[in-house]
Scaffold this active site. Structure first.
Site, PDB file in Angstrom:
ATOM      1  CB  CYS A 103      -0.969   0.003   1.179  1.00 15.97           C
ATOM      2  SG  CYS A 103      -2.247  -1.265   1.009  1.00 15.97           S
TER       3      CYS A 103
ATOM      4  CG  HIS B 273     -13.796   8.436 -10.052  1.00 13.02           C
ATOM      5  ND1 HIS B 273     -15.021   8.029  -9.554  1.00 13.02           N
ATOM      6  CD2 HIS B 273     -13.408   7.501 -10.937  1.00 13.02           C
ATOM      7  CE1 HIS B 273     -15.357   6.893 -10.131  1.00 13.02           C
ATOM      8  NE2 HIS B 273     -14.399   6.541 -10.969  1.00 13.02           N
TER       9      HIS B 273
ATOM     10  CD  GLU C  20      -8.162   0.218   2.498  1.00 12.86           C
ATOM     11  OE1 GLU C  20      -7.977   1.338   2.997  1.00 12.86           O
ATOM     12  OE2 GLU C  20      -7.349  -0.715   2.594  1.00 12.86           O
TER      13      GLU C  20
END
Length: 150
Positions: A25, A75, A136
């Site tokens: 990550c 986005h 998530e």
């Protein structure tokens, strides 16, 4: 009148990177987030009120959460503004990308804290934010409860 909790769910797509993290990550990647927002209050007991019987109109809650969270984070790419990712952020911004710089590590845990503060500030005085759940992935989520943050 009884105290009632109501929940509305939202979805949005967001990319982030965890600077300094020791796993995958640390790379820029995205998630299809699911946000569950639970508020607590008493249903309106005035039969002349168009919202009679509601704690809050789901549409009104939707307007708050969309304005404060979904419309902003959907986005977008989120970076901690105190990391070298700021250089990448500038390149992306200059190429027309929606980038958000925050003053925290953009983990689910820190995002849900940020979201709680933003939503609480917009709720009518008659309501309290009870909890948030920010999912998530299918198997990973962070939760925020007002009772844990007194």
């Amino acid at each position: 009148m009884s105290t009632i909790r109501i929940t509305k769910q939202f979805t949005f797509e967001t990319a982030h990177a965890l600077y300094g993290y020791d796993g995958k990550c640390k790379n820029v990647h995205g998630h299809s987030y699911k946000l569950s927002v639970t508020v607590i209050g008493t249903p309106i007991d005035d039969p002349n009120n168009v919202k009679y019987g509601m704690v809050i109109d789901f549409g009104d809650l939707k307007k708050i959460v969309n304005k404060e969270i979904v419309d902003i984070f959907d986005h977008a790419t989120i970076f901690n503004k105190n990391t070298p990712h700021v250089e990448l952020a500038e390149i992306l911004k200059n190429n027309g990308h929606h980038v958000i710089l925050v003053d925290y590590q953009p983990s689910s845990e820190m995002m849900v804290i940020d979201f709680a503060e933003k939503i609480k500030a917009q709720l009518p005085e008659s309501l309290q934010l009870h909890s948030l759940k920010l999912q998530e992935t299918e198997t990973c989520y962070a939760e925020w409860y007002a009772s844990d943050n007194v």
